[in-house]
Every structure is written in structure tokens, then in C-alpha cells.
Write a protein that holds these residues in place. Structure first.
Motif, PDB file in Angstrom:
ATOM      1  N   LEU A 154      48.892  33.124  37.638  1.00 27.06           N
ATOM      2  CA  LEU A 154      48.357  32.582  38.914  1.00 27.06           C
ATOM      3  C   LEU A 154      48.005  33.822  40.020  1.00 27.06           C
ATOM      4  O   LEU A 154      47.166  34.078  40.566  1.00 27.06           O
ATOM      5  N   LYS A 155      49.134  34.598  40.020  1.00 25.66           N
ATOM      6  CA  LYS A 155      49.375  35.687  40.918  1.00 25.66           C
ATOM      7  C   LYS A 155      48.308  36.728  40.507  1.00 25.66           C
ATOM      8  O   LYS A 155      47.380  36.966  41.631  1.00 25.66           O
ATOM      9  N   ARG A 200      43.450  39.263  42.998  1.00 28.31           N
ATOM     10  CA  ARG A 200      41.966  39.604  42.789  1.00 28.31           C
ATOM     11  C   ARG A 200      41.004  38.650  43.537  1.00 28.31           C
ATOM     12  O   ARG A 200      39.846  38.765  43.279  1.00 28.31           O
ATOM     13  N   GLY A 201      41.462  38.197  44.538  1.00 26.01           N
ATOM     14  CA  GLY A 201      40.592  37.463  45.415  1.00 26.01           C
ATOM     15  C   GLY A 201      40.182  35.914  45.085  1.00 26.01           C
ATOM     16  O   GLY A 201      39.599  34.957  45.663  1.00 26.01           O
ATOM     17  N   LYS A 202      40.635  35.486  43.848  1.00 25.38           N
ATOM     18  CA  LYS A 202      40.528  34.017  43.523  1.00 25.38           C
ATOM     19  C   LYS A 202      41.650  33.169  44.021  1.00 25.38           C
ATOM     20  O   LYS A 202      42.995  33.222  43.591  1.00 25.38           O
ATOM     21  N   HIS A 203      41.366  32.571  45.471  1.00 23.24           N
ATOM     22  CA  HIS A 203      42.571  31.922  45.941  1.00 23.24           C
ATOM     23  C   HIS A 203      42.860  30.369  45.443  1.00 23.24           C
ATOM     24  O   HIS A 203      43.121  29.777  46.341  1.00 23.24           O
ATOM     25  N   TYR A 204      42.724  30.135  44.343  1.00 25.79           N
ATOM     26  CA  TYR A 204      43.105  28.823  43.776  1.00 25.79           C
ATOM     27  C   TYR A 204      43.392  28.747  42.297  1.00 25.79           C
ATOM     28  O   TYR A 204      43.264  30.104  41.448  1.00 25.79           O
ATOM     29  N   GLY A 205      44.031  27.872  42.063  1.00 21.57           N
ATOM     30  CA  GLY A 205      44.494  27.777  40.520  1.00 21.57           C
ATOM     31  C   GLY A 205      44.567  26.524  40.011  1.00 21.57           C
ATOM     32  O   GLY A 205      44.735  25.649  40.577  1.00 21.57           O
TER      33      GLY A 205
END
Ligand code: F6P
Length: 344
Positions: free
Chosen positions: A205-206, A211-216
Motif C-alpha cells: 500500500l505504501k 507514488r501519488g495513489k492516495h487510496y488502496g
């Protein structure tokens, strides 16, 4: 012939398609008469049944659930249960049984056939985990519903910069989690066949957050083993086959992820949602093919055998083989999951 049909265990989209095809071919081709026992093996013990006519089955192949209702009744554990089944079948002049069910229901079919009762099985489960068959009806529908849910959760997870853990059914097998997780593009897919490593999940997830993807999105099978905890269950009760109610791992995992990563994390348990509603076209078709084969098995007196899908063919194997073990995900599917994961 006079034939009794029943559906046991958890319901499953496609059950009515099997009933439809078996009854339709039985009446039209063989001149059979059908009764449907209500609530699985419970209905046989209670002599509770309805006639299954062409009028009664009209259009049912499109519908979800089971028109015969279901229960988890273990005849083997009921004193005198097998003798009671014999008595009820004799009293109603029933020549053979077709039992639609998973491994528990089929373990009863097996015991009855070993006691001399003519019966055949049709494998049923959304979990897709029955040994000896390449696919069970209901699985495709469950995956379609679960995938749609993952798609929908993606937009809200994205909007709120959250991690969402999505729990899906499957008991001890990860077929639904694997298929819906990969089809829905989850960042992490967790199946019971592999141990969970919370550090690794956090790193995956980190990697995206960095890298700018703020959800998982994390898809977890209900039967996964949580480190130091094991399988997460609801309540202390077990069913008549000794199974605990698996549920809650998604919530527990969400807490661990939030604690480890600091990312706001929520969980959703899809639960019975993926088991409800009408079957996909694939499951309607597969269910009907199973039903057509089952009625031929009865007329060929293939007692103690169960219909299975091998490649693209419907054939049959012994029920003993089908219930000997569960069909689990193997390395080919683990590779799909790991090849799509970030390398951390
Ligand atoms: O075996 C099918 C299944 O849907 C499993 O995936 C799940 O663990 C179980 O049934 C749930 O059973 P119930 O409907 O009794 O809660």
C-alpha cells in the motif's frame, strides 16, 4: 421413475437452473414424475415435499436462490436418520434422489447410497471448491457481483484517500477473492491458501501512496488466517457439519493496516450479497447442463456418483472422490496475484 430432488447447504445462483433442466428433460424424455423435498435433507426427514411439474418450473432457471429452500441438516448425525430417509422414500414410492449441494450435503448423499438408497449428486457452491470439477455454478455470479462491488468501492476509496478492505466469502478457498480481486484491480489480494504478512501488505500500500495513489483496495477471503489469531469467526456456534461461521477478518485487518501504515482504513464485508440475486447467463447455462446430465445419471443408475465439469464437458465421478478434499487455489493463481503486485 419417480424422482426426489433437494437442495442442501448455502443457497447458490443456478440451483433453479439445475432443477429446471433435470425436471424438464425427465418429464419430456423419460416420462418421469418429480417431487421436490423442501429445506434440504430436513424435508426428507420430515416428509415435506411439493410436486415439481412443468408448470411449477416455468421460468425458474432465471431466478436466484432455490425454489426448494435449503438447510444444513446432517442426516448422519441424527439417530435413525438414514432409516427415516429410507422409510419416507418408500412411503412416497420414490425410486431415486438427486441431491444438489456442496461437500457436506454430498457426504450425506454418499452415506445414503452406501446404505443402498439410489442417489446421485450435483455439486453446488459459490466457493468453487469442490474436488474433481473445474467449475461450480454460482461462482461466476458471485465473482461478477463481488467485482462490481470492488469497482464501486474504488471511487469512494479514491475520493476519501482511504484504504478499504473488502471481505468476500469462500470458506477455506480463495477462489472468489482471487477472481474478484484481480478482476477488480485490487492492490492486495489475500487468500486462505497463503499466509498473511501484515508488513508486506503495508509495504504494498505504501508503495502506491509514495507514488501519488492516495487510496488502496484490499480484497481478503473470509477464511484467511490472521497472524497470531487464525481464522476470524462470529459467535461460538458451529453448524451440524462442525463449521464455524467465518466472518470479520476484513474489519480486523483494516485495524491492523491503519495501525501499521497510518492511512485511514475502512472495511466492507460483502457477505451474502454475492450469493443472492439471479444467476449470470454462464451460471444459468452451466446449471442447466448439470441438470441434464444428472437426470441421465439417474436413468443410467449411476448411484453414488456426482456430475462434474471437466474442461468443457459435463461428466461424472464418484461422490467419494468429490468429498475427499477441497479444491484450492494453486501456484498458477498465486503467480497471477504476485505478478500484478508491486515489487516491494
Ligand atoms: O459455502 C458457501 C458459503 O457461502 C461460504 O462461502 C460461507 O462461509 C458460508 O456459505 C456461509 O453460510 P451461511 O449462509 O450459513 O452463513
Amino acid at each position: 421413475m419417480k424422482i426426489g430432488l433437494l437442495t442442501g447447504g448455502g443457497d447458490c445462483p443456478g440451483l433453479n437452473a439445475v432443477i429446471y433442466a433435470a425436471v424438464k428433460k425427465g418429464i419430456n424424455k423419460y416420462g418421469d414424475e418429480f417431487v421436490g423435498f423442501l429445506n434440504g435433507w430436513r424435508g426428507v426427514l420430515d416428509n415435506n415435499w411439493i410436486p415439481l411439474t412443468l408448470e411449477k418450473i416455468d421460468g425458474i432457471q432465471l431466478t436466484g436462490g432455490t425454489i426448494l429452500h435449503s438447510s444444513r441438516t446432517n442426516v448422519k448425525k441424527i439417530p435413525g436418520g438414514i432409516e427415516k430417509v429410507q422409510e419416507v422414500l418408500k412411503a412416497n414410492g420414490i425410486d431415486a434422489l438427486i441431491a444438489l449441494g456442496g461437500d457436506d450435503t454430498q457426504s450425506v448423499t454418499l452415506a445414503l447410497t452406501e446404505a443402498g438408497i439410489p442417489g446421485v449428486g450435483v455439486p453446488k457452491t459459490i466457493d468453487n471448491d469442490i474436488n474433481g470439477t473445474d467449475a461450480t455454478f454460482g461462482f461466476d455470479t458471485a465473482v461478477a457481483i463481488a467485482t462490481e462491488a470492488v469497482d464501486r468501492i474504488r471511487t469512494t476509496a479514491d475520493s476519501h484517500n482511504r484504504v478499504v478492505v473488502i471481505e468476500v466469502m469462500g470458506r477455506d478457498a480463495g477462489w472468489i477473492a482471487y477472481a474478484a480481486g484481480v478482476a477488480g484491480g485490487a492492490d492486495v489480494v489475500l487468500v486462505p491458501e497463503l499466509p498473511i504478512d501484515i508488513d508486506h501488505v503495508s509495504k504494498l500500500l505504501k508503495y502506491n501512496y509514495d507514488r501519488g495513489k492516495h487510496y488502496g483496495l484490499v480484497v481478503v477471503a473470509e477464511g484467511c488466517h490472521l497472524p497470531d489469531v487464525g481464522q476470524v469467526v462470529t459467535g461460538a456456534a458451529v453448524d451440524s457439519f462442525g463449521h464455524a461461521r467465518l466472518s470479520g477478518i476484513g474489519e480486523a485487518l483494516a485495524d491492523l493496516i491503519e495501525e501499521k501504515t497510518g492511512y485511514e482504513t475502512r472495511s466492507v464485508n460483502l457477505g451474502h450479497l454475492v450469493r443472492g440475486g439471479s444467476p449470470t447467463a454462464y451460471d444459468r447455462l452451466l446449471g442447466q447442463r448439470y441438470g441434464l446430465h444428472a437426470i441421465d445419471m439417474v436413468h443410467d443408475q449411476k448411484w453414488g456418483r456426482i456430475a462434474v465439469l471437466k474442461g468443457t464437458d459435463i461428466t461424472d465421478i464418484t461422490i467419494a472422490e468429490a468429498v475427499a478434499k477441497n479444491r484450492k487455489l494453486d501456484q498458477r493463481f498465486f503467480d497471477v496475484i504476485t505478478d500484478l503486485e508491486a515489487k516491494v
